[in-house]
Enzyme design. Structure first.
Site, PDB file in Angstrom:
ATOM      1  N   TYR A   7      -6.245  16.823  -5.427  1.00  7.30           N
ATOM      2  CA  TYR A   7      -5.541  15.796  -6.208  1.00  7.30           C
ATOM      3  C   TYR A   7      -4.327  16.400  -6.917  1.00  7.30           C
ATOM      4  CZ  TYR A   7      -4.649  12.839 -10.318  1.00  7.30           C
ATOM      5  OH  TYR A   7      -4.043  12.087 -11.295  1.00  7.30           O
ATOM      6  N   HIS A  12      -6.298   9.616 -20.371  1.00 10.95           N
ATOM      7  CA  HIS A  12      -6.154   8.438 -21.231  1.00 10.95           C
ATOM      8  C   HIS A  12      -7.215   7.423 -20.830  1.00 10.95           C
ATOM      9  CE1 HIS A  12      -3.248   8.755 -18.012  1.00 10.95           C
ATOM     10  NE2 HIS A  12      -3.230   7.443 -17.880  1.00 10.95           N
ATOM     11  N   ASP A  42       0.865  -1.176   0.000  1.00  8.20           N
ATOM     12  CA  ASP A  42       0.000   0.000   0.000  1.00  8.20           C
ATOM     13  C   ASP A  42       0.905   1.231   0.000  1.00  8.20           C
ATOM     14  OD1 ASP A  42      -1.752   2.116   0.856  1.00  8.20           O
ATOM     15  OD2 ASP A  42      -3.128   0.558   1.554  1.00  8.20           O
ATOM     16  N   LYS A  97      -0.320  15.715  -6.514  1.00 11.26           N
ATOM     17  CA  LYS A  97       0.471  15.258  -7.656  1.00 11.26           C
ATOM     18  C   LYS A  97       1.642  16.208  -7.947  1.00 11.26           C
ATOM     19  CE  LYS A  97      -1.193  11.375  -9.429  1.00 11.26           C
ATOM     20  NZ  LYS A  97      -0.381  10.238  -9.893  1.00 11.26           N
ATOM     21  N   GLU A 124      -3.453  17.505 -14.884  1.00 13.24           N
ATOM     22  CA  GLU A 124      -4.145  18.287 -13.853  1.00 13.24           C
ATOM     23  C   GLU A 124      -3.211  19.297 -13.191  1.00 13.24           C
ATOM     24  OE1 GLU A 124      -7.543  18.231 -12.525  1.00 13.24           O
ATOM     25  OE2 GLU A 124      -7.802  17.442 -14.535  1.00 13.24           O
ATOM     26  N   THR A 128       0.513  14.210 -14.162  1.00 11.57           N
ATOM     27  CA  THR A 128      -0.802  14.469 -14.769  1.00 11.57           C
ATOM     28  C   THR A 128      -0.965  15.875 -15.335  1.00 11.57           C
ATOM     29  OG1 THR A 128      -3.132  14.769 -14.177  1.00 11.57           O
ATOM     30  CG2 THR A 128      -1.573  14.925 -12.390  1.00 11.57           C
ATOM     31  N   ALA A 173      -0.070   3.902  -9.159  1.00 10.48           N
ATOM     32  CA  ALA A 173      -1.029   3.828  -8.050  1.00 10.48           C
ATOM     33  C   ALA A 173      -1.355   5.233  -7.554  1.00 10.48           C
ATOM     34  CB  ALA A 173      -0.438   3.002  -6.912  1.00 10.48           C
ATOM     35  N   ALA A 174      -2.632   5.458  -7.288  1.00 13.20           N
ATOM     36  CA  ALA A 174      -3.029   6.773  -6.762  1.00 13.20           C
ATOM     37  C   ALA A 174      -4.494   6.755  -6.368  1.00 13.20           C
ATOM     38  CB  ALA A 174      -2.825   7.857  -7.823  1.00 13.20           C
ATOM     39  N   GLN A 175      -4.876   7.746  -5.591  1.00 17.92           N
ATOM     40  CA  GLN A 175      -6.292   8.084  -5.487  1.00 17.92           C
ATOM     41  C   GLN A 175      -6.454   9.007  -6.685  1.00 17.92           C
ATOM     42  OE1 GLN A 175      -9.416   9.108  -5.784  1.00 17.92           O
ATOM     43  NE2 GLN A 175      -8.838  11.031  -4.823  1.00 17.92           N
ATOM     44  N   SER A 176      -7.013   8.494  -7.776  1.00 12.02           N
ATOM     45  CA  SER A 176      -6.907   9.209  -9.049  1.00 12.02           C
ATOM     46  C   SER A 176      -8.175   9.959  -9.455  1.00 12.02           C
ATOM     47  CB  SER A 176      -6.529   8.215 -10.153  1.00 12.02           C
ATOM     48  OG  SER A 176      -7.600   7.322 -10.361  1.00 12.02           O
TER      49      SER A 176
HETATM   50  N1  GDD Z   1     -16.248  12.214 -13.523  1.00 13.49           N
HETATM   51  C1  GDD Z   1     -17.146  13.016 -14.101  1.00 13.49           C
HETATM   52  N2  GDD Z   1     -18.467  12.713 -14.003  1.00 13.49           N
HETATM   53  N3  GDD Z   1     -16.710  14.107 -14.768  1.00 13.49           N
HETATM   54  C2  GDD Z   1     -17.638  14.894 -15.371  1.00 13.49           C
HETATM   55  C3  GDD Z   1     -19.004  14.615 -15.322  1.00 13.49           C
HETATM   56  C4  GDD Z   1     -19.447  13.468 -14.588  1.00 13.49           C
HETATM   57  O1  GDD Z   1     -20.635  13.184 -14.506  1.00 13.49           O
HETATM   58  N4  GDD Z   1     -19.653  15.570 -16.035  1.00 13.49           N
HETATM   59  C5  GDD Z   1     -18.741  16.410 -16.528  1.00 13.49           C
HETATM   60  N5  GDD Z   1     -17.510  16.017 -16.116  1.00 13.49           N
HETATM   61  C6  GDD Z   1     -16.257  16.727 -16.414  1.00 13.49           C
HETATM   62  C7  GDD Z   1     -15.391  17.003 -15.179  1.00 13.49           C
HETATM   63  O2  GDD Z   1     -15.867  18.167 -14.512  1.00 13.49           O
HETATM   64  C8  GDD Z   1     -14.031  17.203 -15.833  1.00 13.49           C
HETATM   65  O3  GDD Z   1     -13.891  18.550 -16.237  1.00 13.49           O
HETATM   66  C9  GDD Z   1     -14.076  16.283 -17.061  1.00 13.49           C
HETATM   67  O4  GDD Z   1     -15.452  15.913 -17.241  1.00 13.49           O
HETATM   68  C10 GDD Z   1     -13.245  15.017 -16.947  1.00 13.49           C
HETATM   69  O5  GDD Z   1     -13.509  14.385 -15.721  1.00 13.49           O
HETATM   70  P1  GDD Z   1     -12.947  12.906 -15.357  1.00 13.49           P
HETATM   71  O6  GDD Z   1     -13.285  11.949 -16.427  1.00 13.49           O
HETATM   72  O7  GDD Z   1     -13.409  12.595 -13.967  1.00 13.49           O
HETATM   73  O8  GDD Z   1     -11.377  13.069 -15.421  1.00 13.49           O
HETATM   74  P2  GDD Z   1     -10.379  14.239 -14.923  1.00 13.49           P
HETATM   75  O9  GDD Z   1      -9.998  15.032 -16.123  1.00 13.49           O
HETATM   76  O10 GDD Z   1     -10.936  14.968 -13.765  1.00 13.49           O
HETATM   77  O11 GDD Z   1      -9.149  13.406 -14.383  1.00 13.49           O
HETATM   78  C11 GDD Z   1      -8.615  12.269 -15.105  1.00 13.49           C
HETATM   79  O12 GDD Z   1      -7.566  12.667 -15.961  1.00 13.49           O
HETATM   80  C12 GDD Z   1      -6.405  13.196 -15.308  1.00 13.49           C
HETATM   81  C13 GDD Z   1      -5.366  13.520 -16.390  1.00 13.49           C
HETATM   82  O13 GDD Z   1      -5.668  14.753 -16.946  1.00 13.49           O
HETATM   83  C14 GDD Z   1      -8.145  11.256 -14.049  1.00 13.49           C
HETATM   84  O14 GDD Z   1      -7.804  10.051 -14.684  1.00 13.49           O
HETATM   85  C15 GDD Z   1      -6.948  11.801 -13.295  1.00 13.49           C
HETATM   86  O15 GDD Z   1      -6.451  10.789 -12.416  1.00 13.49           O
HETATM   87  C16 GDD Z   1      -5.852  12.182 -14.313  1.00 13.49           C
HETATM   88  O16 GDD Z   1      -4.756  12.732 -13.633  1.00 13.49           O
END
Ligand code: GDD
Length: 341
Positions: free
Chosen positions: A130, A160, A37, A134, A108, A106, A60-63
């Site tokens: 997050y 991705h 862990d 990171k 982010e 990331t 590994a992460a709280q992603s």
């Molecule tokens: N999860 C989610 N659910 N996101 C939503 C939704 C929903 O119902 N509706 C709109 N979104 C928007 C979020 O506000 C965000 O702007 C975008 O969709 C993408 O959200 P996620 O798919 O949750 O991914 P993320 O961009 O926040 O993060 C992912 O990508 C990062 C790399 O850029 C994760 O995999 C991270 O761990 C990673 O670092």
């Protein structure tokens, strides 16, 4: 494993089974699992000491970005200090000269973006617990590289996705819902910010690039992205199209709706439950360095191909689930009638 590696993975103890995505690897002679862990330095040290790896990929992460607002301390422990625990374990096992380390950094980090598109020189502006965690991971990798001459690198990966994506990330949430709605198993999909922009690539192509980063002559950080940007709305429209439903979007903000052109039914609605206290809305990567120095092809899988393969996988998954339901229903009926006992 296709490259002939012995692969050692770590898993966390849980009373429920969550190994679905690696089940097909278990039992292979080159595949080994260890309990560890990232929040537990002794467990990390123990695995590194036992395996003495040539390469470590810290994926590994709280992603989940939204979850990091609810669990900021856990996120910091795993996503920030967890990286330090790996680096220290490698150092304490005297593997600094032989073990290469890849850190899953990331896009982010760019957060409230200060430049579009983003590359290795764009200033960071993390915009969630997050991303802040990171950012520590990114800097501690750089620090160990310079202080101890270690071969450790960060891949600054943009989103991705794949058919294995967790179901609460937006792409998979959409493709699964599109498949369920198309097959009559769900009525509606609720989403947050539809205007958010992302640079979405195929996870399989990105993992290949992680490997290339560790095969490079020198340890360096790379932006990994496709160089193409789309909105959540666009992703949604295309996913539903591949599932056989043409959507039209009407209205704005919380009142925006995705309507089935054919039936006039509202299939997509906005729910503030999925809004984030601070949201990253304009991610767009420039992969020129990875292309030039690693020979990586950022356009191997196009956006359209990615959405299609995810929808096809979910259409098949939902169809199998429905077939299973029918079998159960028949069985229940036979049991009731006493045809089978
Ligand atoms: N999860 C989610 N659910 N996101 C939503 C939704 C929903 O119902 N509706 C709109 N979104 C928007 C979020 O506000 C965000 O702007 C975008 O969709 C993408 O959200 P996620 O798919 O949750 O991914 P993320 O961009 O926040 O993060 C992912 O990508 C990062 C790399 O850029 C994760 O995999 C991270 O761990 C990673 O670092």
């Amino acid at each position: 494993m296709e490259k002939g590696y012995d692969v050692h993975g770590t898993i966390r103890r849980s009373s429920v089974d969550y190994r679905e995505r690696i089940a097909h690897l278990e039992g292979h002679p080159n595949f080994h699992l260890h309990y560890a862990d990232l929040g537990d330095s002794m467990s990390i040290l123990q695995v590194v000491k036992k395996v003495r790896p040539d390469e470590i990929y810290n994926l590994a992460a709280q992603s989940h970005v939204q979850v990091s607002f609810d669990s900021p301390e856990f996120t910091a422990d795993v996503d920030a200090t967890g990286v330090l625990r790996i680096l220290e374990a490698v150092r304490q096992c005297d593997l600094t000269d032989t073990c290469r380390i890849y850190q899953a950094s990331t896009s982010e980090l760019y957060g409230k973006v200060e430049q579009v598109p983003q590359d290795e020189h764009t200033p960071f502006h993390p915009y969630s617990p997050y991303a802040v965690a990171k950012l520590y991971g990114y800097w501690i990798v750089k620090e160990y590289r310079e202080a101890y001459d270690m071969f450790c690198c960060s891949g600054i990966l943009f989103n991705h996705e794949s058919e294995r994506r967790g179901e609460t990330f937006v792409t998979r949430k959409i493709t699964l819902a599109a498949a369920r709605i198309a097959q009559g198993k769900q009525d509606k999909l609720y989403l947050g910010n539809l205007s958010s922009l992302r640079d979405w690539g195929y996870a399989k192509d990105y993992v290949e690039c992680m490997w290339l980063i560790l095969q490079n002559d020198k340890p360096e950080d790379f932006v990994i992205a496709t160089g193409e940007q789309h909105s959540v709305r666009e992703f949604c429209q295309l996913a539903f199209r591949y599932a056989g439903i043409e959507l039209r979007f009407e209205g704005e903000g919380e009142n925006e709706k995705g309507i089935d052109v054919k039936t006039g039914k509202v299939l997509v609605e906005v729910s503030p439950d999925f809004y984030r206290p601070t949201d990253v809305v304009n991610l767009w990567g420039n992969p020129a360095k990875a292309k030039r120095e690693l020979g990586w092809n950022p356009q191997k899988t196009t956006f359209e191909q990615l959405v299609k393969l995810m929808v096809e996988a979910d259409m098949a998954k939902v169809a199998v689930e429905r077939a299973g339901e029918r079998v159960r229903t028949n069985l229940e009926e036979y049991l009731e009638k006493g045809i089978v006992k």
